[in-house]
Every structure is written in structure tokens, then in C-alpha cells.
Design an enzyme around this catalytic site. Structure first.
Site, PDB file in Angstrom:
ATOM      1  N   HIS A  12      92.767  48.814  16.902  1.00  0.00           N
ATOM      2  CA  HIS A  12      91.561  48.032  17.256  1.00  0.00           C
ATOM      3  C   HIS A  12      91.237  47.017  16.159  1.00  0.00           C
ATOM      4  O   HIS A  12      90.561  47.328  15.180  1.00  0.00           O
ATOM      5  CB  HIS A  12      90.393  48.998  17.469  1.00  0.00           C
ATOM      6  CG  HIS A  12      89.164  48.363  18.049  1.00  0.00           C
ATOM      7  ND1 HIS A  12      88.614  48.744  19.261  1.00  0.00           N
ATOM      8  CD2 HIS A  12      88.358  47.377  17.598  1.00  0.00           C
ATOM      9  CE1 HIS A  12      87.541  48.032  19.520  1.00  0.00           C
ATOM     10  NE2 HIS A  12      87.343  47.195  18.517  1.00  0.00           N
ATOM     11  N   HIS A  14      90.347  42.736  15.913  1.00  0.00           N
ATOM     12  CA  HIS A  14      90.159  41.420  16.543  1.00  0.00           C
ATOM     13  C   HIS A  14      90.843  40.369  15.677  1.00  0.00           C
ATOM     14  O   HIS A  14      90.579  40.307  14.465  1.00  0.00           O
ATOM     15  CB  HIS A  14      88.672  41.111  16.679  1.00  0.00           C
ATOM     16  CG  HIS A  14      87.951  42.107  17.539  1.00  0.00           C
ATOM     17  ND1 HIS A  14      87.695  41.879  18.878  1.00  0.00           N
ATOM     18  CD2 HIS A  14      87.461  43.339  17.274  1.00  0.00           C
ATOM     19  CE1 HIS A  14      87.071  42.926  19.388  1.00  0.00           C
ATOM     20  NE2 HIS A  14      86.909  43.833  18.440  1.00  0.00           N
ATOM     21  N   HIS A 192      85.643  48.043  25.174  1.00  0.00           N
ATOM     22  CA  HIS A 192      84.564  48.363  24.240  1.00  0.00           C
ATOM     23  C   HIS A 192      83.417  48.988  25.033  1.00  0.00           C
ATOM     24  O   HIS A 192      82.904  48.366  25.973  1.00  0.00           O
ATOM     25  CB  HIS A 192      84.023  47.086  23.586  1.00  0.00           C
ATOM     26  CG  HIS A 192      84.864  46.526  22.485  1.00  0.00           C
ATOM     27  ND1 HIS A 192      86.135  46.076  22.675  1.00  0.00           N
ATOM     28  CD2 HIS A 192      84.576  46.339  21.170  1.00  0.00           C
ATOM     29  CE1 HIS A 192      86.606  45.629  21.526  1.00  0.00           C
ATOM     30  NE2 HIS A 192      85.681  45.769  20.580  1.00  0.00           N
ATOM     31  N   GLU A 195      79.077  51.727  21.970  1.00  0.00           N
ATOM     32  CA  GLU A 195      78.715  51.306  20.615  1.00  0.00           C
ATOM     33  C   GLU A 195      77.237  50.880  20.639  1.00  0.00           C
ATOM     34  O   GLU A 195      76.407  51.439  19.928  1.00  0.00           O
ATOM     35  CB  GLU A 195      79.633  50.156  20.162  1.00  0.00           C
ATOM     36  CG  GLU A 195      79.341  49.608  18.774  1.00  0.00           C
ATOM     37  CD  GLU A 195      80.088  48.288  18.493  1.00  0.00           C
ATOM     38  OE1 GLU A 195      80.507  47.603  19.456  1.00  0.00           O
ATOM     39  OE2 GLU A 195      80.227  47.927  17.305  1.00  0.00           O
ATOM     40  N   ASP A 274      86.882  44.270  12.453  1.00  0.00           N
ATOM     41  CA  ASP A 274      86.863  42.900  11.905  1.00  0.00           C
ATOM     42  C   ASP A 274      86.728  43.025  10.386  1.00  0.00           C
ATOM     43  O   ASP A 274      85.641  42.823   9.831  1.00  0.00           O
ATOM     44  CB  ASP A 274      85.660  42.122  12.461  1.00  0.00           C
ATOM     45  CG  ASP A 274      85.571  42.167  13.982  1.00  0.00           C
ATOM     46  OD1 ASP A 274      86.183  41.313  14.638  1.00  0.00           O
ATOM     47  OD2 ASP A 274      84.898  43.086  14.504  1.00  0.00           O
TER      48      ASP A 274
END
Ligand code: HPA
Ligand code: ZN
Length: 329
Positions: A12, A14, A192, A195, A274
Site C-alpha cells: 500500500h 501511493h 480504502h 479509516e 505516503d
């Protein structure tokens, strides 16, 4: 040996979210673009919360304008991943940012990204695969166009499809058509969820999109029956603990549910999301997990085997990755 030195699988990440801030500043300068508003005085990315983060992310991405820019980005991101001991990585990448969902342009971006990935594989041994990503807050219509790009380029390198963006925007069942297209093209499915919305959103993702993996999914812990369902169905969570703590989903590391989910039989994996935005790296995530939950080498080796088994890649690649995760004999 420190657990941070172990060979790792990351599911995972980005692609634009891996851009070092100095890399984005450099591109902005080349293009005479003033992006100073998105940086702190110390050069790091500046944002207040998740929704502001998404705006800053899109501003940073706005200076990535050509396939060549993405080629350079991919090399920079993979260099960092390889330095963190990652041997296999999957990255979210989006036709929304790469050519505005135009299929011809998307193919050119993809070719540039793959070429960079091939270079990184030859020099650092790191293997990359792509997960095509509709952006939830861009809406379901654009997601269908994105799914078409994904379906047309599905194969040995584009191997997954997964929605990202603002989880509070819209409803996942409106994305079901796009996900059906992707599934029919043979792509692995993730989304996703869980969260910024609670367990109901994880359930909505499972029911509407039929994923084998969930991005984050951590708030499933608030619902015992859902935790059982995840465990029984073998749904794999792409957990990004450092991201969750920095963005305030949980106040600190000891409050993070990754350990309780794991103890209750849910398959968890570890990723960075990220990394420069969240001041983290795979080494740092491993160090914090070891410190916080007392995880040892065997725990991390098992998590990486689980990640390799859940990876959206062909059997031959998976076998080679699994071999690289074992200690030298
Ligand atoms: N979460 C959701 N959407 C995103 C992210 C993220 O961390 N990064 C880029 N788009
Ligand atoms: Zn993410």
C-alpha cells in the site's frame, strides 16, 4: 540483526505520495510554479488534517505533467523503497493524474513508469506492480473511465484496481460497476475503507466491491462480528500504522489496533501509505511496531509471507518473492 533490516513486501503505497518534498520543489522550480504554500519552513509537506492532505497531495501532483516526470518520480520512490529493504512493492497510480483518463496518454505514462520500474529492478532488485486507482471524491463516472483504462492495460504489470481518496465522499456501491469491469479484466481488488468511516464502510466495501484486500480497514476492530468475518474470509488488511497515527485516526502507537486485529485472526500487512508526507519509512514502521508491541523477527517474517501471498502478481513472481523473504541457509 534489527527487524528493520528484514526483506519486506509493501502492498500500500501511493506513487505521488512517495515523492520526496525536494523532488516536488525541484519540479515546481523547473516549471516556474509557486508551490511554497504546501511546504513548511523546514521543507516538509504542510497540511492540517487528512482533507487538507488530499489538497496538498493534488497540488504536489500538479507539477507531475509528463510521462518523463513520472519516470523520474518512479526512480526516486523505488530508490527509497529499496533502501528500506523492500523487495516487492505495489503502488497506487491513477489515470486521473496520468493523462486525465485518456487511454492513449495513460499508455504513455504507464510505459514510462514501467521503464523506470525495470531499471530499478535491474539495479536494486526491487519488483513493482501497479494498482490502478479511481479517486473516490472525483465520483463514480470518472471511476468508470479509470476502470476502462485499467481494463485496457491489465496484464503482467497492471495487476490491481483499488479506490483511494476521500472515504467520506459518496457511497461505494456507486463504484460497483467500475470494480466489476476491473474484476472481469482479471485485476486484483482492494479498496480504502475503515479509516475515516467505521466498520459499516468496511462491510459496504466487502459487499459492493468483493475485494480480497482492504486498504487500512483498521476501524473494523470496532465491530466483533466484522472482525470474525475478515478472519474467516481471509481478507487481508493493508495496515499503515504510522499514517494512522500522524493523521490522528489513533492518538498514539499503543492505541493502534494492528496487534488486536492480528491476535483475533485477521491477516494484517504493514505499509507506509505516503511516507514523506507522514514522516515515515518501512524501516521506521518496523522499528515502531517492534518497540510498541514487542514484535520479533518471526512476527515480521510471517507478516511479509502473508503480504506476498496476498500480492496481486503472477505465481512465478510470488514464488521468487517468497524465497527472498526467507533467511539465508
Ligand atoms: N489515502 C487516501 N487517498 C489517498 C492517499 C491516502 O493516503 N494518498 C493519496 N490518496
Ligand atoms: Zn492509502
Amino acid at each position: 540483526m534489527s527487524v528493520a533490516d528484514l526483506p519486506k513486501v509493501e502492498l500500500h503505497l501511493h506513487l505521488e505520495g512517495g515523492a520526496p518534498p525536494a523532488f516536488i520543489r525541484g519540479l515546481a522550480a523547473e516549471k516556474d510554479e509557486d508551490l511554497s504554500r504546501i511546504f513548511n519552513a523546514d521543507g516538509s509537506y504542510a497540511y492540517r488534517d487528512f482533507w487538507h492532505f488530499l489538497e496538498v497531495y493534488e497540488a504536489a501532483t500538479s507539477v507531475l505533467r509528463t510521462p518523463e516526470d513520472y519516470h523520474r518520480l518512479t526512480l526516486a520512490v523505488l530508490e527509497e523503497s529499496a533502501a528500506n529493504g523492500v523487495v516487492y512493492s505495489e503502488t497506487f497510480l491513477s489515470p486521473d493524474f496520468c493523462g486525465g483518463r485518456d487511454l492513449g496518454a495513460w499508455r504513455e505514462y504507464l510505459a514510462a513508469i514501467r521503464e523506470a520500474a525495470d531499471i530499478a529492478e535491474r539495479t536494486d532488485g526491487i519488483v513493482l506492480r501497479g494498482i490502478v486507482t479511481p479517486i473516490r471524491h472525483f465520483g463514480p463516472d470518472k471511476a468508470r473511465e479509470t476502470a476502462r483504462c485499467a481494463a485496457e492495460t491489465a496484464g503482467d504489470w497492471v495487476t490491481g484496481f483499488g479506490v483511494a481518496g476521500d472515504e467520506k465522499s459518496g457511497e461505494l456501491q456507486d463504484f460497483a460497476y467500475a470494480f466489476d469491469m476491473a474484476r472481469e479484466a482479471g485485476l486484483g481488488i482492494t479498496a480504502h475503507a475503515g479509516e475515516w468511516r467505521g466498520p459499516d464502510e468496511v462491510r459496504a466495501a466487502l459487499d459492493a466491491l468483493r475485494p480480497s484486500r482492504i486498504g487500512h480497514g483498521v476501524r473494523a476492530v470496532e465491530d466483533d462480528r466484522l472482525v470474525d468475518r475478515l478472519a474467516e474470509d481471509g481478507i487481508v488488511l493493508e495496515v499503515c500504522p504510522g499514517s494512522n497515527v500522524v493523521l490522528g485516526v489513533y492518538p498514539d502507537w499503543p492505541s493502534h489496533p494492528i496487534e488486536s486485529l492480528r491476535k483475533r485472526g485477521v491477516t494484517v500487512t504493514v505499509s507506509t501509505d505516503d511516507p514523506p508526507f507522514f514522516h515515515t519509512s518501512m524501516r521506521r514502521e518496523y522499528d515502531r511496531l517492534a518497540e510498541t508491541f514487542g514484535w520479533e523477527e518471526d512476527d515480521f517474517r510471517q507478516i511479509n509471507r502473508d503480504a506476498a501471498r496476498a500480492a496481486f502478481c503472477d505465481a512465478e513472481t510470488r514464488k521468487a518473492v517468497l524465497e527472498r523473504l526467507e533467511p539465508p541457509t
